[in-house]
Design an enzyme around this catalytic site. Structure first.
Site, PDB file in Angstrom:
ATOM      1  CB  ALA A  10     -38.428 -51.932  19.247  1.00 17.03           C
ATOM      2  CB  ALA A  11     -39.219 -57.338  21.326  1.00 16.95           C
ATOM      3  CD  GLN A  73     -41.497 -60.844  20.989  1.00 13.94           C
ATOM      4  OE1 GLN A  73     -40.907 -59.839  20.619  1.00 13.94           O
ATOM      5  NE2 GLN A  73     -41.566 -61.940  20.244  1.00 13.94           N
ATOM      6  CG  ASP A 103     -35.252 -53.123  11.622  1.00 10.94           C
ATOM      7  OD1 ASP A 103     -36.371 -52.876  11.139  1.00 10.94           O
ATOM      8  OD2 ASP A 103     -34.706 -54.241  11.514  1.00 10.94           O
ATOM      9  CG  HIS A 330      -8.086 -18.059  12.001  1.00  6.12           C
ATOM     10  ND1 HIS A 330      -8.075 -18.092  10.625  1.00  6.12           N
ATOM     11  CD2 HIS A 330      -8.287 -16.770  12.346  1.00  6.12           C
ATOM     12  CE1 HIS A 330      -8.248 -16.856  10.169  1.00  6.12           C
ATOM     13  NE2 HIS A 330      -8.392 -16.043  11.185  1.00  6.12           N
ATOM     14  CB  SER A 372      -4.291 -14.575  18.757  1.00  6.15           C
ATOM     15  OG  SER A 372      -4.860 -14.051  17.596  1.00  6.15           O
ATOM     16  CB  ALA A 390      -2.095 -11.887  21.780  1.00  7.31           C
TER      17      ALA A 390
HETATM   18  C1  UD1 Z   1     -38.349 -58.699   8.804  1.00  3.23           C
HETATM   19  C2  UD1 Z   1     -39.437 -59.431   7.982  1.00  3.23           C
HETATM   20  C3  UD1 Z   1     -38.998 -59.432   6.532  1.00  3.23           C
HETATM   21  C4  UD1 Z   1     -38.774 -58.003   6.044  1.00  3.23           C
HETATM   22  C5  UD1 Z   1     -37.805 -57.259   6.949  1.00  3.23           C
HETATM   23  C6  UD1 Z   1     -37.808 -55.780   6.601  1.00  3.23           C
HETATM   24  C7  UD1 Z   1     -40.414 -61.140   9.444  1.00  3.23           C
HETATM   25  C8  UD1 Z   1     -40.464 -62.594   9.751  1.00  3.23           C
HETATM   26  N1  UD1 Z   1     -39.574 -60.790   8.464  1.00  3.23           N
HETATM   27  O1  UD1 Z   1     -37.156 -59.436   8.705  1.00  3.23           O
HETATM   28  O2  UD1 Z   1     -40.006 -60.029   5.725  1.00  3.23           O
HETATM   29  O3  UD1 Z   1     -38.291 -58.029   4.704  1.00  3.23           O
HETATM   30  O4  UD1 Z   1     -38.197 -57.370   8.336  1.00  3.23           O
HETATM   31  O5  UD1 Z   1     -36.824 -55.070   7.285  1.00  3.23           O
HETATM   32  O6  UD1 Z   1     -41.119 -60.353  10.036  1.00  3.23           O
HETATM   33  N2  UD1 Z   1     -38.767 -58.179  16.551  1.00  3.23           N
HETATM   34  C9  UD1 Z   1     -39.510 -58.312  17.704  1.00  3.23           C
HETATM   35  N3  UD1 Z   1     -39.617 -59.539  18.271  1.00  3.23           N
HETATM   36  C10 UD1 Z   1     -39.052 -60.649  17.736  1.00  3.23           C
HETATM   37  C11 UD1 Z   1     -38.308 -60.494  16.531  1.00  3.23           C
HETATM   38  C12 UD1 Z   1     -38.193 -59.262  15.971  1.00  3.23           C
HETATM   39  O7  UD1 Z   1     -40.053 -57.322  18.219  1.00  3.23           O
HETATM   40  O8  UD1 Z   1     -39.187 -61.741  18.307  1.00  3.23           O
HETATM   41  C13 UD1 Z   1     -38.636 -56.815  15.961  1.00  3.23           C
HETATM   42  C14 UD1 Z   1     -37.185 -56.384  15.813  1.00  3.23           C
HETATM   43  O9  UD1 Z   1     -36.757 -55.689  16.966  1.00  3.23           O
HETATM   44  C15 UD1 Z   1     -37.212 -55.498  14.579  1.00  3.23           C
HETATM   45  C16 UD1 Z   1     -38.393 -56.043  13.779  1.00  3.23           C
HETATM   46  O10 UD1 Z   1     -39.161 -56.835  14.654  1.00  3.23           O
HETATM   47  O11 UD1 Z   1     -37.453 -54.137  14.876  1.00  3.23           O
HETATM   48  C17 UD1 Z   1     -37.920 -56.887  12.612  1.00  3.23           C
HETATM   49  O12 UD1 Z   1     -37.114 -57.945  13.105  1.00  3.23           O
HETATM   50  P1  UD1 Z   1     -35.791 -58.384  12.339  1.00  3.23           P
HETATM   51  O13 UD1 Z   1     -35.147 -59.473  13.104  1.00  3.23           O
HETATM   52  O14 UD1 Z   1     -34.981 -57.200  11.976  1.00  3.23           O
HETATM   53  O15 UD1 Z   1     -36.453 -59.021  11.043  1.00  3.23           O
HETATM   54  P2  UD1 Z   1     -35.836 -59.138   9.588  1.00  3.23           P
HETATM   55  O16 UD1 Z   1     -34.983 -60.355   9.526  1.00  3.23           O
HETATM   56  O17 UD1 Z   1     -35.227 -57.857   9.194  1.00  3.23           O
HETATM   57 MG    MG Z   2     -34.749 -56.085  10.214  1.00  2.58          MG
END
Ligand code: UD1
Ligand code: MG
Length: 422
Positions: A10-11, A73, A103, A330, A372, A390
């Site tokens: 989630a970074a 990260q 996500d 209502h 009311s 009322a």
């Molecule tokens: C990624 C996958 C893709 C897949 C898709 C599914 C990779 C390279 N690609 O693409 O194959 O089909 O998810 O939804 O993994 N994140 C980090 N650090 C980073 C980059 C991203 O923690 O440096 C986290 C994001 O917060 C997110 C998840 O990794 O929760 C996925 O990153 P996102 O940029 O959404 O990747 P996609 O392009 O969707």
């Molecule tokens: Mg994604």
């Protein structure tokens, strides 16, 4: 589960959302995206979770509270880099690691359980989830060998025209043997077109080294939907809403018109309750049995409604408790109120719960009759079987004793109520 832990990624910046709010905190059906993934980890085996944070980490951290381990990260250099930043948490650990993205809110627990089962049974180095979708744009495509085995995951920007037509995509859920994950994630090379380290490249590395890689295809392709944009968010909302309504109907709730009914993820409704069209019920609402709600009702968080309650047109209820068999049919508003049973809330009744500084409470005891257009300027207390006439304004701090009435503007208390008197 002792031999299974989870990493939630989630970074990322969530650039495509064009938002000041971190992507994983955007809500669908009233609940932030990341909470769906956290819930999933909880239901498949109360896993120990390490959440990888980076962009806007403080906002997400304060949402998560102290229940989770956090890895930071630093450089946001892609999903493989995110995994590396979580390594410290797995030192000395020999089990398996479930990797999820923050996500993907539509994943079902049954699917994750099936994935874990397959991973353990097959003894693979990595087992990951795929989905066959109608529109594979934006996702990593699954490249298979002539024998049908997964050979690589190809990200969109590196895919050939032929590969772009592949409809089987990477969902972003993987199960790894922990030791192999952390050993080989270091071998992932920086991707040339995006200057990032892709976790997806580890599949090809494993296959080249002769490690076993397995896949599981999700039964419903829509489960794999990852939210990258506002359009994805709306798409998820539609699918999830459909699921929520379907579940409620299966539990014995009548939804007269699913198309115009909006019910959030964390809502409980008793059986034989009827939800009429154009009703919105937000998270953290509990509704009893045999109620009739709507049309055009808005129930907001913190609302608790007993059995056989009727709430009708243009009624809004917020952080309020309503006892059994009460009616509010209502255009009225109740906020921060505690309402007993068999109370009548007349048309146009309003609790003025906010005085500009704080929210104040309104107490309405059993069988009271709120006429009311009464305005209850909180804090007020309306006694059992009491009546407000009322158009009356019950001013701040007023207590209307049991069985008495209040009339006029400002309201004046009379010892008998007109239900028994007039
Ligand atoms: C990624 C996958 C893709 C897949 C898709 C599914 C990779 C390279 N690609 O693409 O194959 O089909 O998810 O939804 O993994 N994140 C980090 N650090 C980073 C980059 C991203 O923690 O440096 C986290 C994001 O917060 C997110 C998840 O990794 O929760 C996925 O990153 P996102 O940029 O959404 O990747 P996609 O392009 O969707
Ligand atoms: Mg994604």
């Amino acid at each position: 589960m002792k031999d299974l832990r989870a990493i939630i990624l989630a970074a990322g910046k969530g650039t495509r959302m064009k938002s000041d709010v971190p992507k994983v905190l955007h809500p669908v059906c009233g609940k932030p995206l990341i909470d769906y993934v956290l819930d999933l980890c909880r239901v498949v085996g109360s896993l120990k979770i390490c959440v990888v944070l980076g962009h806007q980490k403080e906002k997400i951290r304060s949402h998560l509270g102290s229940d989770f381990s956090i890895a930071v990260q630093k450089g946001l250099n892609g999903t493989a880099d995110a995994i590396k930043s979580a390594e410290g948490y797995f030192r000395g650990y020999h089990g398996h690691v479930l990797v999820l993205c923050g996500d993907t809110p539509l994943l079902k627990k049954e699917t994750i359980r099936d994935l874990l089962r397959k991973h353990k049974k097959s003894d693979a180095a990595c087992t990951f989830l795929t989905a066959v979708v109608d529109d594979s744009r934006g996702y990593g495509r699954i490249i298979r060998s002539s024998l049908g085995k997964a050979a690589a995951i190809r990200e969109e920007r590196d895919a050939t025209e032929f590969e772009k037509n592949i409809m089987e995509i990477n969902v972003g859920v993987y199960c790894f043997k922990s030791k192999l994950l952390f050993q080989f994630v270091k071998e992932v090379q920086q991707n040339k077109s995006k200057n990032e380290y892709y976790l997806t490249d580890i599949v090809e590395i494993f296959v080249d080294r002769g490690f076993k890689v397995e896949t599981l295809e999700a039964e419903d392709g829509r489960e794999g939907l990852g939210v990258n944009s506002r359009e994805d968010l709306a798409r998820c909302e539609t699918i999830l809403r459909e699921r929520i309504l379907q579940n409620l109907m299966r539990q014995g709730v009548t939804i007269v018109d699913p198309k115009t009914t909006y019910i959030d993820a964390d809502v409980k409704i008793g059986h034989d309750t009827v939800i009429r069209p154009f009703t919105v019920i937000e998270n953290n609402v509990r509704l009893g049995k045999r109620c009739v709600i709507g049309p055009f009702t808005h129930l907001r968080p913190g609302t608790r409604i007993g059995d056989q309650v009727e709430i009708g047109n243009f009624a809004e209820v917020s952080r309020t408790q309503i006892g059994r068999q009460s009616i509010m049919k209502h255009f009225s508003f109740l906020g921060d109120a505690i309402v007993g049973s068999r109370v009548n809330i007349g048309a146009g009744v309003v609790t003025a719960n906010y005085d500009g500084r704080e929210k104040n409470r309104t107490f309405i005891a059993d069988q009271a009759f709120i006429g009311s257009d009464s305005i209850l300027v909180a804090p007020v207390k309306i006694g059992k079987r009491a009546l407000t006439a009322a158009g009356c304004v019950v001013t701040k701090g007023t207590k209307v004793p049991e069985g008495s009435s209040i009339r006029g503007v400002p309201g004046k208390v009379y010892s008998k109520n007109s239900l028994s008197n007039d």
